[in-house]
Design a protein around this motif. Structure first.
Motif, PDB file in Angstrom:
ATOM      1  N   ASP A  36       0.890  -1.165   0.000  1.00  0.00           N
ATOM      2  CA  ASP A  36       0.000   0.000   0.000  1.00  0.00           C
ATOM      3  C   ASP A  36       0.924   1.210   0.000  1.00  0.00           C
ATOM      4  OD1 ASP A  36      -2.138   1.718   0.196  1.00  0.00           O
ATOM      5  OD2 ASP A  36      -2.457   1.375   2.343  1.00  0.00           O
ATOM      6  N   PRO A  37       1.369   1.650  -1.193  1.00  0.00           N
ATOM      7  CA  PRO A  37       2.474   2.612  -1.269  1.00  0.00           C
ATOM      8  C   PRO A  37       2.386   3.751  -0.246  1.00  0.00           C
ATOM      9  CG  PRO A  37       1.832   1.978  -3.461  1.00  0.00           C
ATOM     10  CD  PRO A  37       0.812   1.369  -2.515  1.00  0.00           C
ATOM     11  N   SER A  38       3.422   3.789   0.575  1.00  0.00           N
ATOM     12  CA  SER A  38       3.539   4.830   1.593  1.00  0.00           C
ATOM     13  C   SER A  38       5.008   5.179   1.744  1.00  0.00           C
ATOM     14  CB  SER A  38       2.937   4.347   2.924  1.00  0.00           C
ATOM     15  OG  SER A  38       3.630   3.213   3.391  1.00  0.00           O
ATOM     16  N   GLY A  39       5.275   6.183   2.560  1.00  0.00           N
ATOM     17  CA  GLY A  39       6.650   6.633   2.727  1.00  0.00           C
ATOM     18  C   GLY A  39       7.213   7.094   1.386  1.00  0.00           C
ATOM     19  N   VAL A  40       8.435   6.761   1.127  1.00  0.00           N
ATOM     20  CA  VAL A  40       9.091   7.121  -0.136  1.00  0.00           C
ATOM     21  C   VAL A  40       8.297   6.579  -1.324  1.00  0.00           C
ATOM     22  CG1 VAL A  40      11.149   6.698  -1.532  1.00  0.00           C
ATOM     23  CG2 VAL A  40      11.384   7.287   0.877  1.00  0.00           C
ATOM     24  N   PHE A  41       7.768   5.369  -1.170  1.00  0.00           N
ATOM     25  CA  PHE A  41       7.083   4.722  -2.291  1.00  0.00           C
ATOM     26  C   PHE A  41       5.760   5.398  -2.656  1.00  0.00           C
ATOM     27  CE2 PHE A  41       9.600   1.069  -0.515  1.00  0.00           C
ATOM     28  CZ  PHE A  41      10.580   1.125  -1.485  1.00  0.00           C
ATOM     29  N   ALA A  42       5.192   6.192  -1.769  1.00  0.00           N
ATOM     30  CA  ALA A  42       3.960   6.926  -2.095  1.00  0.00           C
ATOM     31  C   ALA A  42       4.221   7.965  -3.183  1.00  0.00           C
ATOM     32  CB  ALA A  42       3.392   7.606  -0.847  1.00  0.00           C
ATOM     33  N   GLN A  43       5.448   8.430  -3.282  1.00  0.00           N
ATOM     34  CA  GLN A  43       5.837   9.427  -4.277  1.00  0.00           C
ATOM     35  C   GLN A  43       6.863   8.850  -5.248  1.00  0.00           C
ATOM     36  OE1 GLN A  43       4.605  12.604  -4.448  1.00  0.00           O
ATOM     37  NE2 GLN A  43       3.185  12.032  -2.827  1.00  0.00           N
ATOM     38  N   ALA A  44       6.753   7.564  -5.553  1.00  0.00           N
ATOM     39  CA  ALA A  44       7.765   6.878  -6.367  1.00  0.00           C
ATOM     40  C   ALA A  44       7.968   7.529  -7.732  1.00  0.00           C
ATOM     41  CB  ALA A  44       7.395   5.406  -6.534  1.00  0.00           C
ATOM     42  N   GLU A  45       6.892   7.904  -8.404  1.00  0.00           N
ATOM     43  CA  GLU A  45       7.049   8.522  -9.738  1.00  0.00           C
ATOM     44  C   GLU A  45       7.782   9.851  -9.634  1.00  0.00           C
ATOM     45  OE1 GLU A  45       3.613   8.742 -12.260  1.00  0.00           O
ATOM     46  OE2 GLU A  45       2.909   6.777 -11.560  1.00  0.00           O
ATOM     47  N   ARG A  46       7.464  10.619  -8.622  1.00  0.00           N
ATOM     48  CA  ARG A  46       8.126  11.916  -8.426  1.00  0.00           C
ATOM     49  C   ARG A  46       9.621  11.719  -8.165  1.00  0.00           C
ATOM     50  NH1 ARG A  46       7.864  14.907  -3.150  1.00  0.00           N
ATOM     51  NH2 ARG A  46       9.217  16.667  -3.529  1.00  0.00           N
ATOM     52  N   TRP A  47       9.948  10.753  -7.298  1.00  0.00           N
ATOM     53  CA  TRP A  47      11.355  10.513  -7.000  1.00  0.00           C
ATOM     54  C   TRP A  47      12.090   9.931  -8.193  1.00  0.00           C
ATOM     55  CZ3 TRP A  47      13.431  13.261  -3.594  1.00  0.00           C
ATOM     56  CH2 TRP A  47      12.770  13.592  -2.419  1.00  0.00           C
ATOM     57  N   ALA A  48      11.402   9.138  -9.009  1.00  0.00           N
ATOM     58  CA  ALA A  48      12.039   8.562 -10.207  1.00  0.00           C
ATOM     59  C   ALA A  48      12.445   9.653 -11.192  1.00  0.00           C
ATOM     60  CB  ALA A  48      11.098   7.564 -10.874  1.00  0.00           C
ATOM     61  N   ALA A  49      11.775  10.794 -11.148  1.00  0.00           N
ATOM     62  CA  ALA A  49      12.091  11.918 -12.044  1.00  0.00           C
ATOM     63  C   ALA A  49      13.081  12.894 -11.418  1.00  0.00           C
ATOM     64  CB  ALA A  49      10.799  12.659 -12.412  1.00  0.00           C
ATOM     65  N   TRP A  50      13.508  12.667 -10.179  1.00  0.00           N
ATOM     66  CA  TRP A  50      14.406  13.573  -9.472  1.00  0.00           C
ATOM     67  C   TRP A  50      15.742  13.698 -10.191  1.00  0.00           C
ATOM     68  CZ3 TRP A  50      19.205  13.188  -7.181  1.00  0.00           C
ATOM     69  CH2 TRP A  50      19.566  14.237  -6.321  1.00  0.00           C
ATOM     70  N   ARG A  51      16.292  14.899 -10.180  1.00  0.00           N
ATOM     71  CA  ARG A  51      17.606  15.161 -10.783  1.00  0.00           C
ATOM     72  C   ARG A  51      18.440  16.026  -9.843  1.00  0.00           C
ATOM     73  NH1 ARG A  51      15.711  11.698 -13.243  1.00  0.00           N
ATOM     74  NH2 ARG A  51      15.408  11.483 -15.459  1.00  0.00           N
ATOM     75  N   TRP A  52      19.713  15.706  -9.783  1.00  0.00           N
ATOM     76  CA  TRP A  52      20.667  16.523  -9.039  1.00  0.00           C
ATOM     77  C   TRP A  52      20.938  17.778  -9.841  1.00  0.00           C
ATOM     78  CZ3 TRP A  52      23.045  16.946  -4.477  1.00  0.00           C
ATOM     79  CH2 TRP A  52      24.177  17.735  -4.394  1.00  0.00           C
ATOM     80  N   GLU A  53      20.910  18.901  -9.191  1.00  0.00           N
ATOM     81  CA  GLU A  53      21.208  20.166  -9.846  1.00  0.00           C
ATOM     82  C   GLU A  53      22.716  20.410  -9.730  1.00  0.00           C
ATOM     83  OE1 GLU A  53      21.614  23.246 -11.817  1.00  0.00           O
ATOM     84  OE2 GLU A  53      19.544  22.527 -11.714  1.00  0.00           O
ATOM     85  N   PRO A  54      23.448  20.393 -10.845  1.00  0.00           N
ATOM     86  CA  PRO A  54      24.910  20.547 -10.783  1.00  0.00           C
ATOM     87  C   PRO A  54      25.375  21.824 -10.084  1.00  0.00           C
ATOM     88  CG  PRO A  54      24.235  19.842 -12.969  1.00  0.00           C
ATOM     89  CD  PRO A  54      22.973  20.155 -12.205  1.00  0.00           C
ATOM     90  N   ALA A  55      24.542  22.848 -10.057  1.00  0.00           N
ATOM     91  CA  ALA A  55      24.947  24.101  -9.408  1.00  0.00           C
ATOM     92  C   ALA A  55      24.875  24.017  -7.886  1.00  0.00           C
ATOM     93  CB  ALA A  55      24.068  25.251  -9.908  1.00  0.00           C
ATOM     94  N   TRP A  56      24.233  22.983  -7.337  1.00  0.00           N
ATOM     95  CA  TRP A  56      24.156  22.861  -5.886  1.00  0.00           C
ATOM     96  C   TRP A  56      25.544  22.653  -5.301  1.00  0.00           C
ATOM     97  CZ3 TRP A  56      19.691  18.762  -5.768  1.00  0.00           C
ATOM     98  CH2 TRP A  56      18.481  19.390  -6.042  1.00  0.00           C
TER      99      TRP A  56
END
Length: 165
Positions: A125-145
């Motif tokens: 029953d997707p919860s925690g990190v897995f509740a937002q799995a699609e959002r996290w799968a699209a995450w990108r590191w910003e090189p300027a950070w």
């Protein structure tokens, strides 16, 4: 190599070695008191990158040291498909071997079993990190950070075995 690592775990003596992470980008969630971390592994794919898989690493709760954080991997893992539709246990035979060697105590084993149940519930029953799995799968590191830097700890922490462990 892994057998040597088990010997080092049994004696509690090992040395740090220099290394550079390769093969994949990693996004890691580790609640400090949790007996697991959830990792998202990203690989290059054509013009961009894609989520290769989720990886749940069962480990001791986080211990802060002068050098940063001191995790203790308990070997057993869960590999999860990017879309969360299937998963597979990894290294259960090695985990059983660590149990036989006494490296993983009964108390630690009970904590890992509870953590396994917690993770499976998060997947079912997707919860925690897995509740937002699609959002996290699209995450990108910003090189300027800027590169993160850990503050110095107030007092040196030491590893404390769980009660009864």
């Amino acid at each position: 190599m892994r057998t040597e690592a088990f010997e080092a775990m049994a004696t509690g003596e090992w040395e740090f070695a220099a290394g550079v992470w390769q093969e994949a980008d990693l996004l890691l969630w580790k609640p400090p008191t949790s007996w697991f971390s959830i990792n998202a592994f990203f690989v290059l794919d054509g013009d961009g990158r894609r989520l290769r898989n989720w990886y749940v690493n069962f480990e001791h709760p986080t211990c802060r040291t002068d050098a940063g954080f001191d995790p203790l991997d308990l070997i057993v893992d869960l590999v999860v498909a990017p879309d969360l539709t299937r998963w597979e246990w990894k290294d259960e035979d090695e985990y059983a071997h660590l149990r036989r060697l006494g490296i993983v105590s009964d108390t630690e084993h009970h904590a890992v079993d509870a953590a396994r149940g917690e993770v499976l519930a998060m997947l079912t029953d997707p919860s925690g990190v897995f509740a937002q799995a699609e959002r996290w799968a699209a995450w990108r590191w910003e090189p300027a950070w800027p590169t993160p830097r850990l503050p110095r700890p107030v007092a040196a922490a030491r590893r404390v075995a769980p009660e009864g462990g």
